[in-house]
Design a protein around this motif. Structure first.
Motif, PDB file in Angstrom:
ATOM      1  N   ASN A  88     -31.478 -21.527 -37.741  1.00 53.59           N
ATOM      2  CA  ASN A  88     -31.880 -22.163 -36.578  1.00 53.59           C
ATOM      3  C   ASN A  88     -32.848 -23.078 -36.996  1.00 53.59           C
ATOM      4  O   ASN A  88     -33.653 -23.662 -36.004  1.00 53.59           O
ATOM      5  N   ARG A  89     -33.402 -23.468 -38.176  1.00 49.41           N
ATOM      6  CA  ARG A  89     -34.018 -24.687 -38.377  1.00 49.41           C
ATOM      7  C   ARG A  89     -33.688 -24.948 -39.848  1.00 49.41           C
ATOM      8  O   ARG A  89     -33.176 -24.174 -40.757  1.00 49.41           O
ATOM      9  N   VAL A  90     -33.952 -26.238 -40.255  1.00 49.31           N
ATOM     10  CA  VAL A  90     -33.652 -26.771 -41.583  1.00 49.31           C
ATOM     11  C   VAL A  90     -34.569 -27.641 -41.865  1.00 49.31           C
ATOM     12  O   VAL A  90     -35.366 -28.450 -41.144  1.00 49.31           O
ATOM     13  N   SER A  91     -34.724 -27.811 -43.395  1.00 50.98           N
ATOM     14  CA  SER A  91     -35.714 -28.666 -43.798  1.00 50.98           C
ATOM     15  C   SER A  91     -34.910 -29.698 -44.743  1.00 50.98           C
ATOM     16  O   SER A  91     -34.448 -29.015 -45.791  1.00 50.98           O
ATOM     17  N   VAL A  92     -34.858 -30.677 -44.600  1.00 49.22           N
ATOM     18  CA  VAL A  92     -34.221 -31.794 -45.330  1.00 49.22           C
ATOM     19  C   VAL A  92     -34.934 -32.548 -46.268  1.00 49.22           C
ATOM     20  O   VAL A  92     -35.790 -33.390 -46.063  1.00 49.22           O
ATOM     21  N   GLY A  93     -34.349 -32.356 -47.528  1.00 48.75           N
ATOM     22  CA  GLY A  93     -35.005 -32.951 -48.859  1.00 48.75           C
ATOM     23  C   GLY A  93     -34.745 -34.257 -48.955  1.00 48.75           C
ATOM     24  O   GLY A  93     -34.004 -34.740 -49.868  1.00 48.75           O
ATOM     25  N   VAL A  94     -35.287 -35.261 -48.079  1.00 52.23           N
ATOM     26  CA  VAL A  94     -34.799 -36.650 -47.978  1.00 52.23           C
ATOM     27  C   VAL A  94     -35.487 -37.390 -49.385  1.00 52.23           C
ATOM     28  O   VAL A  94     -35.091 -37.933 -50.291  1.00 52.23           O
ATOM     29  N   GLN A  95     -36.764 -37.200 -49.422  1.00 53.24           N
ATOM     30  CA  GLN A  95     -37.668 -37.757 -50.451  1.00 53.24           C
ATOM     31  C   GLN A  95     -37.725 -39.207 -50.347  1.00 53.24           C
ATOM     32  O   GLN A  95     -39.008 -39.801 -50.367  1.00 53.24           O
ATOM     33  N   SER A  96     -36.870 -40.165 -50.240  1.00 60.03           N
ATOM     34  CA  SER A  96     -37.049 -41.489 -49.677  1.00 60.03           C
ATOM     35  C   SER A  96     -36.062 -41.936 -49.238  1.00 60.03           C
ATOM     36  O   SER A  96     -34.871 -41.509 -49.115  1.00 60.03           O
ATOM     37  N   PHE A  97     -36.054 -43.369 -48.527  1.00 58.80           N
ATOM     38  CA  PHE A  97     -34.955 -43.862 -47.758  1.00 58.80           C
ATOM     39  C   PHE A  97     -34.470 -45.240 -48.680  1.00 58.80           C
ATOM     40  O   PHE A  97     -33.987 -45.951 -48.268  1.00 58.80           O
ATOM     41  N   ASP A  98     -35.184 -45.185 -49.950  1.00 56.95           N
ATOM     42  CA  ASP A  98     -34.785 -46.442 -50.697  1.00 56.95           C
ATOM     43  C   ASP A  98     -34.007 -45.964 -51.964  1.00 56.95           C
ATOM     44  O   ASP A  98     -34.359 -45.117 -52.761  1.00 56.95           O
ATOM     45  N   ASP A  99     -32.953 -46.633 -52.123  1.00 55.89           N
ATOM     46  CA  ASP A  99     -31.860 -45.953 -52.958  1.00 55.89           C
ATOM     47  C   ASP A  99     -32.314 -46.251 -54.579  1.00 55.89           C
ATOM     48  O   ASP A  99     -32.049 -45.394 -55.327  1.00 55.89           O
ATOM     49  N   SER A 100     -33.214 -47.356 -54.802  1.00 51.73           N
ATOM     50  CA  SER A 100     -33.846 -47.291 -56.111  1.00 51.73           C
ATOM     51  C   SER A 100     -34.716 -46.392 -56.349  1.00 51.73           C
ATOM     52  O   SER A 100     -34.849 -45.831 -57.601  1.00 51.73           O
TER      53      SER A 100
END
Length: 437
Positions: A144-156
């Motif tokens: 019922n909860r998720v933690s998304v490991g994005v870390q960055s929105f920059d491809d480089s």
């Protein structure tokens, strides 16, 4: 996730405590616990990662699932807890496990203790292409909860970190998570990357605020010995991040998130609309938790064997030896250490001061009836100076860090832990403290 500097301070605190003979722990609530489940596998190891992670074989999910189920049953029965307040699936990359595996673990937990009706069940998720997403299936089995490991929105930046997803993947995953888990989606983001400018960090935060839900975790990149990044740094392939710029990034992010109605409730964590991570609060508030899976840590009283003191438990690190031990013994616990009061007080300092509420007088005196927080500070010129500099605040509610103190917490913990050791040694010389509970 515990920052590496905090892990080192905890290790040092345990060494300081090891030679001191203590009275028994004032047992707190042993009827309830949180559960952490470690899924040790990833598609690949990121360049900065020094966690307990491995590349999974394609043929062993059935085997590791069976062992996770067996160990969960064994350890919950050992603790004799009656209810589970939260379950956290971390890793590794637990969304590589099948929804069937996640559901089966939740079912066996429920069979051995009451999984509270409002229990928080979190799954760490690495962004993936929308075609490979299984988020709706995880929701169906009880997440019922998720933690998304994005870390960055920059491809480089993602390429530098060795991540397997793109910025586009990250955007799609967060959007889908917010749709399926509204109010219960957390996003992890990193700062202090080599070459990261203030402008690019501001752009990242702008993107984050445009799509995030009600919880954000900020993590400063730490370059750990043994990682690919550490080797690259040694070879001179990049320069370490500028410390002053990194501090500026952190403070800018704090102000930006607070201006967007986020509550800065822990050093690295921000929530709005009451969406605090209840599982992580169990760690920070010193509550019991049961660690399941390779390398997992736990803190609980083994009541089934007549235990009265809380034990620090560590499971065997590598998946294959861990599975052999679970098959043979019912669990893969490699190390068990009974915690004395000084160790628990040290952890209370390290973890409690990470939160904006800090440590209450009541919680402190439950373990240390003979050393009040006021006496603890009055006896040290160095700690009085921390107060004078307004880095820590001590008032009728207890001890906590100020806004600027949170930004330099690790440097504050060193004198605090040293003074705690000194005060406790003095108390031991004068005679064991009387139990006032």
């Amino acid at each position: 996730m515990i920052p590496s500097t905090t892990r080192l301070l905890l290790s040092s605190a345990r060494k300081l405590c090891g030679a001191v003979k203590m009275r028994s722990l004032h047992t707190r609530n042993t009827e309830e616990a949180a559960v952490y489940v470690h899924w040790p596998y990833c598609e690949k190891r990121c360049t900065y990662c020094n966690f307990n992670k491995y590349i999974q074989r394609s043929d062993n999910e059935d085997a590791i699932r069976a062992c996770l189920l067996k160990e969960a049953s064994t350890l919950i029965q050992l603790s004799q807890v009656r209810s589970i307040s939260s379950v956290y699936f971390g890793g590794g990359t637990p969304n590589l496990a099948s929804p069937h595996t996640i559901g089966a673990i939740l079912e066996v937990i429920s069979q051995n203790a009451l999984l509270q009706q409002d229990a928080e069940v979190t799954l760490e998720v690495n962004p993936a292409s929308i075609q490979n997403s299984k988020l709706h299936l995880f929701r169906e089995v009880g997440v019922n909860r998720v933690s998304v490991g994005v870390q960055s929105f920059d491809d480089s930046e993602l390429l530098f970190l060795g991540r397997t997803h793109t910025a586009c993947d990250a955007l799609h995953t967060v959007e889908e998570a917010c749709r399926l888990f509204p109010g219960s989606t957390s996003v992890d983001i990193m700062f202090g990357l080599p070459g990261q400018s203030m402008e690019s960090w501001q752009s990242t935060l702008k993107t984050l605020l445009a799509i995030c839900d009600d919880h954000v975790s900020l993590y400063q990149l730490t370059i750990e010995r043994g990682t690919a990044l550490f080797k690259q740094l040694q070879r001179g392939q990049f320069s370490p991040p500028d410390e002053e710029l990194t501090a500026h990034m952190y403070n800018f992010a704090r102000r930006t998130l607070c201006d967007a109605s986020f509550h800065h409730y822990e050093v690295s964590n921000f929530a709005r609309n009451g969406a605090l991570s209840r599982h992580n609060l169990s760690y920070w508030l010193g509550k019991q938790y049961i660690g399941i899976g390779p390398g997992a840590h736990g803190r609980f009283v083994a009541r089934a064997t007549g235990g009265t003191q809380r034990e620090a438990r560590i499971q065997t690190l590598e998946p294959d030896p861990w599975m052999r031990e679970v098959i043979q013994h019912g669990h893969g616990t490699r190390k068990v250490v009974e915690q004395n009061d000084l160790e628990i007080l040290s952890e209370m300092l390290v973890f409690g001061l990470r939160t904006d509420t800090g440590i209450t007088h009541e919680a402190w005196q439950q373990l240390s009836p003979s050393i009040s927080l006021k006496h603890f500070f009055d006896a040290s010129h160095e700690l009085k100076m921390l107060q004078k500099l307004e880095l820590v605040l001590l008032d009728e509610s207890g001890l906590r860090c100020s806004w600027k103190g949170l930004a330099v917490l690790d440097s504050l913990l060193v004198p605090l832990l040293s003074q705690l050791q000194y005060a406790w040694n003095q108390m031991e010389k004068e005679g064991s403290p009387k139990d006032t509970t």
